[in-house]
Motif scaffolding. Structure first.
Motif, mmCIF file in Angstrom:
data_model
loop_
_atom_site.group_PDB
_atom_site.id
_atom_site.type_symbol
_atom_site.label_atom_id
_atom_site.label_comp_id
_atom_site.label_asym_id
_atom_site.label_seq_id
_atom_site.Cartn_x
_atom_site.Cartn_y
_atom_site.Cartn_z
ATOM 1 N N ARG A 1 0.816 -1.214 0.000
ATOM 2 C CA ARG A 1 0.000 0.000 0.000
ATOM 3 C C ARG A 1 0.853 1.271 0.000
ATOM 4 N NH1 ARG A 1 -5.267 -1.358 1.486
ATOM 5 N NH2 ARG A 1 -5.685 0.845 1.871
ATOM 6 N N GLU B 1 -0.182 4.702 -1.357
ATOM 7 C CA GLU B 1 -1.055 5.537 -0.542
ATOM 8 C C GLU B 1 -0.298 6.732 0.023
ATOM 9 O OE1 GLU B 1 -4.362 4.747 2.983
ATOM 10 O OE2 GLU B 1 -2.716 3.351 2.670
ATOM 11 N N PRO C 1 -2.539 9.847 -1.853
ATOM 12 C CA PRO C 1 -3.622 9.365 -0.994
ATOM 13 C C PRO C 1 -5.013 9.520 -1.610
ATOM 14 C CG PRO C 1 -2.710 11.425 -0.172
ATOM 15 C CD PRO C 1 -1.795 10.965 -1.255
ATOM 16 N N TYR D 1 -5.196 6.842 -4.697
ATOM 17 C CA TYR D 1 -4.666 5.509 -4.415
ATOM 18 C C TYR D 1 -5.730 4.426 -4.468
ATOM 19 C CZ TYR D 1 -3.383 1.573 -1.476
ATOM 20 O OH TYR D 1 -3.194 0.317 -1.003
ATOM 21 N N ASP D 2 -6.853 4.656 -3.800
ATOM 22 C CA ASP D 2 -7.854 3.597 -3.679
ATOM 23 C C ASP D 2 -8.388 3.188 -5.045
ATOM 24 O OD1 ASP D 2 -9.421 1.984 -1.742
ATOM 25 O OD2 ASP D 2 -11.119 2.996 -2.672
#
Length: 429
Positions: free
Chosen positions: A153, A156, A160, A163-164
């Motif tokens: 991850r 991230e 941020p 990222y998802d």
């Protein structure tokens, strides 16, 4: 001559008599040996890279550098392949230098190099270097499993906001490749047994593992021994892979899964946490109780499964709580604990939720309530350790369970958290 120095070091180590050392000296020597071993791995990798460029494998009639190294160094092809892989590429110089100094283990270096190389092409040189520096620092704070989780991850930290969505698409593609590669084959061996092999995606594998580990959970030893017609001591003495095999056979013979033996209320149930918006739109990610991250589209499909519990998160990533005045935590509380804690909360412990017990942080006998704010998952061993009174566990102000070591372990008694609770923050600027 470097060869003479290495030979001298080997002679010195061969002459070491561990029984002549004190306990403190044994600990110190183990750390020093591991550091030297790691530095030697890094040197071996650099030498292998040089040998590859020189074409030594071809000169010696080997089909590949991996085969050449395996034969020359008397190591497995898997170990040789790992060093050859690490020798390739010119990036991650900070990682390679720390590895060469013995500050990172070979496995840690491999995790960091793989994570940095996997960053998208649009990540510029400076953010890429920042990510590498960030992971090197984390390597000193977490065990290998924790580092792998955080390295997966690391984007991230760089982006941020996006990222998802990026990870969700990456996982969707990975899940599609896993679907294409999914296989199962079995055949009779002619001696009354069958041998089989299978390839499953991570999330499907988690469902299978949850069922099998629920059957052989330590607290079920007595029931398992009786089920398999064995004495309790004989069952406990079996190697883990044999227990898993027996449990797999029981799983097959107890389909459908609602007839499976229950361990702590979890058996074959897997809970998936997902943001409500992600579930509605099919974008982004979701995470199950085994800590496996999946795309939101995969979670949408799994939500149709009767044996999956979808737990929706609010804006603060909290699952709705509910209390009880009973002595034991019920099935729904256990599912929420499995989702919240992800397994034993003791630092560096890797026991999954099905192997854990719901512990009252404020002991029940002392008036502690049976609600989630007073609960933590601990494996059988660490549960006993906490109840012995030297180690303690508490709920921190941010809702994370912390374990406090006794003074002989840490004179300052600094609260410790499992690496799975580490939150990465975006880099400054």
């Amino acid at each position: 001559m470097i060869v003479d120095q290495l030979s001298s070091l080997a002679d010195d180590l061969a002459a070491l008599e561990p029984w002549q050392q004190t306990g403190a000296e044994v600990r110190e020597v183990i750390v020093a040996v591991q550091r030297t071993r790691t530095a030697l791995d890094a040197t071996m990798s650099r030498l292998v890279g040089c040998a590859d460029q020189m074409g030594l494998a071809k000169d010696d009639g080997a089909a590949s550098t991996t085969a050449w190294l395996s034969a020359a160094a008397n190591m497995t092809k898997g170990a040789a392949s790992k060093l050859v892989g690490l020798s390739k590429g010119t990036g991650c110089e900070a990682t390679r230098q720390a590895w060469g100094r013995g500050e990172l283990s070979t496995d840690q270096a491999a995790v960091i190099i793989k994570a940095v190389e996997a960053l998208p092409d649009w990540v510029d040189e400076q953010p890429r270097a920042d990510a590498e520096t960030h992971l090197i620092a984390l390597a000193g704070e977490h065990d290998l499993e924790g580092l792998q989780r955080l390295a997966h991850r690391v984007l991230e930290v760089i982006d941020p906001d996006g990222y998802d969505e990026h990870l969700g698409e990456q996982l969707r593609q990975e899940e599609e490749r896993a679907r294409v590669r999914t296989r199962f084959a079995m055949a009779r061996r002619g001696d009354g047994t069958n041998r089989g092999v299978f390839v499953l995606g991570d999330t499907d594998g988690d469902v299978l593992r949850a069922a099998i580990e629920g059957i052989i959970a330590p607290r079920r030893n007595g029931a398992a021994a009786e089920s398999f017609g064995m004495g309790a001591d004989d069952w406990a003495a079996l190697p883990r892979d044999q227990k898993m095999g027996h449990a797999f056979a029981e799983l097959v013979n107890h389909l459908p899964t609602d007839a499976l033996p229950v361990s702590g209320g979890l058996a074959a149930t897997v809970a998936v946490t997902i943001d409500a918006d992600n579930l509605a739109t099919g974008t982004g990610t979701a995470t199950n109780t085994s800590g496996t991250t999946m795309s939101a589209t995969k979670a949408q499909r799994m939500a149709c499964n009767a044996h999956l519990v979808a737990l929706l998160l609010d804006g603060d990533s909290h699952v709705i709580d509910h209390g009880t005045t009973r002595r034991l935590y019920d099935r729904h509380q256990r599912l929420i604990l499995a989702t919240r804690d992800g397994g034993c909360v003791f630092p560096r412990c890797d026991r999954p939720p099905a192997w854990c017990e719901a512990h009252h942080l404020d002991f029940w006998a002392e008036g502690g309530p049976t609600d989630l704010d007073n609960a933590a998952l601990l494996c059988h061993f660490h549960h006993h350790l906490v109840h012995e009174g030297q180690w303690t566990a508490r709920m921190a102000h941010d809702g994370i369970v912390e374990v406090i070591p006794p003074p002989h372990v840490d004179p300052d008694q600094t609260p410790q958290r499992h690496s799975r609770f580490t939150r990465q923050h975006p880099r400054a600027g």
